[in-house]
Scaffold this motif. Structure first.
Motif, PDB file in Angstrom:
ATOM      1  N   SER A  20       2.869  -3.100 -10.761  1.00 47.04           N
ATOM      2  CA  SER A  20       1.528  -2.988 -10.180  1.00 47.04           C
ATOM      3  C   SER A  20       1.550  -3.143  -8.658  1.00 47.04           C
ATOM      4  CB  SER A  20       0.596  -4.034 -10.795  1.00 47.04           C
ATOM      5  OG  SER A  20       1.061  -5.343 -10.494  1.00 47.04           O
ATOM      6  N   ASN A  21       2.679  -3.572  -8.092  1.00 49.68           N
ATOM      7  CA  ASN A  21       2.817  -3.712  -6.641  1.00 49.68           C
ATOM      8  C   ASN A  21       3.481  -2.502  -6.009  1.00 49.68           C
ATOM      9  OD1 ASN A  21       3.533  -7.044  -7.360  1.00 49.68           O
ATOM     10  ND2 ASN A  21       1.756  -6.432  -6.175  1.00 49.68           N
ATOM     11  N   ARG A  22       3.736  -1.450  -6.796  1.00 54.59           N
ATOM     12  CA  ARG A  22       4.423  -0.281  -6.266  1.00 54.59           C
ATOM     13  C   ARG A  22       3.551   0.959  -6.403  1.00 54.59           C
ATOM     14  NH1 ARG A  22       9.395  -1.682  -9.588  1.00 54.59           N
ATOM     15  NH2 ARG A  22       8.758   0.175 -10.705  1.00 54.59           N
ATOM     16  N   ARG A  57       0.024  -2.667  -2.590  1.00 54.06           N
ATOM     17  CA  ARG A  57       1.128  -1.917  -3.189  1.00 54.06           C
ATOM     18  C   ARG A  57       1.978  -1.302  -2.086  1.00 54.06           C
ATOM     19  NH1 ARG A  57      -1.632   2.134  -7.340  1.00 54.06           N
ATOM     20  NH2 ARG A  57      -2.696   2.740  -5.436  1.00 54.06           N
ATOM     21  N   LYS A  87       4.179 -10.537   0.411  1.00 58.24           N
ATOM     22  CA  LYS A  87       2.981  -9.977  -0.227  1.00 58.24           C
ATOM     23  C   LYS A  87       1.831 -10.973  -0.321  1.00 58.24           C
ATOM     24  CE  LYS A  87       4.191 -10.719  -5.061  1.00 58.24           C
ATOM     25  NZ  LYS A  87       4.385 -10.098  -6.343  1.00 58.24           N
ATOM     26  N   ASP A  95      -2.688  -0.092   0.312  1.00 58.88           N
ATOM     27  CA  ASP A  95      -1.498   0.663  -0.055  1.00 58.88           C
ATOM     28  C   ASP A  95      -0.688   0.897   1.206  1.00 58.88           C
ATOM     29  OD1 ASP A  95      -2.255   0.782  -2.686  1.00 58.88           O
ATOM     30  OD2 ASP A  95      -2.952   2.853  -2.604  1.00 58.88           O
TER      31      ASP A  95
END
Length: 146
Positions: A20-22, A57, A87, A95
């Motif tokens: 979910s972070n990419r 992300r 992060k 993004d």
């Protein structure tokens, strides 16, 4: 029993870099490139835009002109690690695309740790500023573009 997937509980101190972070979809990359603001320094460019999500992300853009596959993969590992470390301190709901310019020598983790968060913050600040450019659909009829 239902077949619904339950999202895993994420602790605030969780340091993992999850899917979910990419950025993974081409549409997300295209939107970030089209609407994002850029900040650059010494061969690394950051493109950032707000996404309205609860987490930030990251997407990586490292062309073959940067080097052989071991060099490109080393860049990716280092940049993911920098994002993972910072992060929690970065603005949420953004993004980011990190672009490595061809010919840039491989940097150390310490160098990237110093450069990349600063560039991300600068790019986000640019997103928050109102645009000075007047879009054609918002221009008054009969006025010329300067």
């Amino acid at each position: 029993m239902t077949s619904e997937r339950i999202a895993p509980q994420v602790r605030p101190d969780d340091q993992r870099l999850r899917k979910s972070n990419r950025l993974r979809r081409q549409a997300d990359f295209a939107r970030t490139y089209a609407t994002g603001q850029r900040a650059w320094n010494r061969g690394v460019t950051i493109c950032a835009c707000s996404a309205g999500l609860p987490e930030s992300r990251i997407g990586l853009s490292i062309s073959k002109r940067v080097g052989s596959s071991p060099v490109r993969n080393r860049w990716k590992r280092l940049l993911r690690e920098v994002f993972r470390r910072h992060k929690a301190t970065l603005p949420t709901g953004c993004d980011f695309i990190v672009i490595v310019r061809p010919g840039t020598p491989l940097m150390t983790l310490a160098e990237l740790d110093r450069i990349v968060p600063d560039l991300m913050t600068r790019a986000v600040r640019k997103c928050d500023r109102p645009s000075r450019r007047v879009r054609p659909e918002n221009r008054e009829p009969g006025t010329k573009i300067k």
